[in-house]
Design a protein around this motif. Structure first.
Motif, PDB file in Angstrom:
ATOM      1  N   GLY A 161       0.782  -1.043   0.079  1.00 37.65           N
ATOM      2  CA  GLY A 161      -0.051   0.052   0.107  1.00 37.65           C
ATOM      3  C   GLY A 161       0.835   1.283   0.093  1.00 37.65           C
ATOM      4  O   GLY A 161       0.249   2.243   0.124  1.00 37.65           O
ATOM      5  N   LEU A 177      -7.045   8.247  -8.533  1.00 40.08           N
ATOM      6  CA  LEU A 177      -5.810   8.157  -7.860  1.00 40.08           C
ATOM      7  C   LEU A 177      -5.464   9.553  -7.332  1.00 40.08           C
ATOM      8  O   LEU A 177      -4.944   9.757  -6.144  1.00 40.08           O
ATOM      9  N   HIS A 222      -2.054   4.987   3.473  1.00 47.38           N
ATOM     10  CA  HIS A 222      -2.089   3.479   3.108  1.00 47.38           C
ATOM     11  C   HIS A 222      -3.129   3.015   2.802  1.00 47.38           C
ATOM     12  O   HIS A 222      -3.728   2.380   1.973  1.00 47.38           O
ATOM     13  N   THR A 243      -6.614   2.433  -5.184  1.00 44.91           N
ATOM     14  CA  THR A 243      -5.820   1.746  -6.315  1.00 44.91           C
ATOM     15  C   THR A 243      -6.324   0.614  -6.673  1.00 44.91           C
ATOM     16  O   THR A 243      -6.785   0.179  -7.742  1.00 44.91           O
ATOM     17  N   TYR A 244      -6.428  -0.544  -5.768  1.00 43.24           N
ATOM     18  CA  TYR A 244      -6.754  -1.980  -5.840  1.00 43.24           C
ATOM     19  C   TYR A 244      -8.539  -1.776  -5.972  1.00 43.24           C
ATOM     20  O   TYR A 244      -8.975  -2.715  -6.776  1.00 43.24           O
ATOM     21  N   SER A 299      -5.061   4.716   0.096  1.00 43.81           N
ATOM     22  CA  SER A 299      -4.368   4.533  -1.324  1.00 43.81           C
ATOM     23  C   SER A 299      -4.687   3.082  -1.624  1.00 43.81           C
ATOM     24  O   SER A 299      -5.120   2.659  -3.039  1.00 43.81           O
ATOM     25  N   CYS A 300      -4.533   2.092  -0.984  1.00 42.58           N
ATOM     26  CA  CYS A 300      -4.869   0.735  -1.475  1.00 42.58           C
ATOM     27  C   CYS A 300      -6.249   0.709  -1.641  1.00 42.58           C
ATOM     28  O   CYS A 300      -6.683  -0.033  -2.659  1.00 42.58           O
ATOM     29  N   SER A 324       2.245   1.273  -5.364  1.00 40.47           N
ATOM     30  CA  SER A 324       0.989   2.124  -5.627  1.00 40.47           C
ATOM     31  C   SER A 324       1.201   2.713  -7.003  1.00 40.47           C
ATOM     32  O   SER A 324       0.519   2.874  -7.883  1.00 40.47           O
ATOM     33  N   ARG A 356       3.625   8.169   3.064  1.00 39.12           N
ATOM     34  CA  ARG A 356       2.392   7.405   2.784  1.00 39.12           C
ATOM     35  C   ARG A 356       1.624   7.670   4.103  1.00 39.12           C
ATOM     36  O   ARG A 356       1.924   7.231   5.287  1.00 39.12           O
TER      37      ARG A 356
END
Length: 382
Positions: A152, A184, A219, A226-227, A222-223, A157, A382
């Motif tokens: 993450g 993002l 983190h 992103t995912y 972002s994860c 990323s 992050r």
């Protein structure tokens, strides 16, 4: 009186092994797959209701069109109603569900921010969770959690973001590429704004400046974005045999990264929850806009397995670089930050923590104007 911290530490030493950790992860994965497998069943049960509502929608659209034909002067409300009735009921239900998710996540985010600012009971829960996880720390879990948290982090990323954007652009899926970039970059901008506004101190930190603030977790956000948005693009217009494994892998990865941030002491529980809420709200907003306003044409359809292969290749390449060149140094920084945090904790929380390991040295520097321990690092924040 029962010594709860001592019993928890003894339980962790006896049962918290690599085998049990992998077993719990496997169990969580299986439960996630089973729960997701119930979604197609629910959809099948709702299908007759949707068809019945569609019949009423068609009748209503026809009646309204006849009325408009008899009275040529059309109001804006009539025009909007006709546009809504032109959409299928299933699509309208998806939009309503996304709106509910957006409102729920937004409300949760604002509630968490207010509770943290006022020092509510949430803060005490944060402190207890942090102290208990500190009591459960072991060497092998440190290595595992640092490895998980890197998925993450900024390096992986950013690599995934650039690879997916380049692939979409090469496939001439312009709209999907722009929404991906907006997801993002917009999420990152929201995180920076909230960090600056809340200015909440991390329980431990290896960062300085604005990144030394913890709310919300970068983190976690972002994860999730992103995912999560990658999973949305891969699952769009795909059968459930594609959606279930993709969503299950996404849920497991996002949950594991959030747990790693708590275990390493970089965030409070409310930070991670706020990051998840922000990320899910952002996905609901952009996903609904993309699906409603820019229904993908055949030339902009995303081949899920090829897109997944591109993202997986980016994860493997960047993850190999991080493991080979950065892992030992990063692991040591996290451990030193944790040792410094233990030494600086108030007495009330120190009762929950085990004695620091022999030879542990506190962090050399401090951030947050001296309010929390930190280490200088050249790793992306992050």
């Amino acid at each position: 009186m029962v010594d709860v911290p001592a019993r928890a530490s003894a339980f962790a030493e006896a049962w918290l092994t690599p085998g049990t950790a992998l077993g719990l992860l496997a169990l969580f994965t299986v439960v996630t797959v089973l729960l997701l497998s119930l979604v197609p069943l629910l959809v099948a049960l709702l299908r007759p209701v949707v068809r019945w509502l569609d019949q009423w929608r068609v009748w209503g659209a026809g009646a309204l069109s006849s009325r408009v034909a008899a009275q040529p002067r059309r109001t804006r409300l009539t025009t909007l109603t006709l546009r809504v009735l032109e959409r299928e009921v299933a699509e309208l239900l998806v939009v309503v569900l996304a709106g509910a998710v957006l409102l729920a996540c937004g409300g949760a985010l604002f509630w968490l921010a207010g509770a943290v600012a006022e020092g509510d009971e949430v803060v005490h829960i944060d402190q207890m969770v942090f102290a208990q996880l500190r009591a459960w720390r072991t060497d092998w879990l440190d290595i595992a959690m640092v490895a998980v948290t890197e998925f993450g982090g900024a390096r992986i990323s950013v690599a995934v973001g650039l690879a997916v954007f380049a692939w979409l652009w090469w496939r001439r899926a312009w709209t999907a590429a722009l929404y991906w970039a907006a997801a993002l970059l917009g999420a990152r901008a929201c995180v920076m704004a909230l960090k600056l506004g809340m200015a909440r101190v991390r329980p431990a930190s290896i960062y300085t400046g604005l990144e030394s603030y913890s709310f919300p977790s970068g983190h976690a956000t972002s994860c999730m974005v992103t995912y999560g948005f990658l999973a949305f693009l891969m699952c769009l217009r795909q059968p459930w045999r594609v959606r279930i494994p993709v969503l299950a892998l996404t849920v497991v990865a996002v949950a594991a990264i959030g747990v790693s941030r708590l275990y390493l002491g970089m965030h409070w529980l409310s930070d991670v929850a706020a990051g998840y809420a922000l990320g899910l709200a952002w996905i609901a907003l952009l996903g609904t806009a993309y699906r409603t306003l820019h229904v993908p044409a055949p030339k902009e359809s995303v081949a899920p397995w090829r897109l997944g292969a591109v993202a997986a290749a980016a994860v493997v390449i960047s993850g190999t670089y991080v493991a080979w060149f950065r892992m030992p140094d990063t692991l040591e920084r996290y451990r030193q930050a944790g040792s410094a945090t233990t030494a600086a904790m108030p007495a009330a929380l120190a009762l929950w923590l085990p004695a620091p390991a022999a030879g542990a040295t506190p962090a050399a520097g401090r951030s947050c104007d001296g309010r929390c321990p930190a280490l200088q690092t050249d790793s992306p924040p992050r």
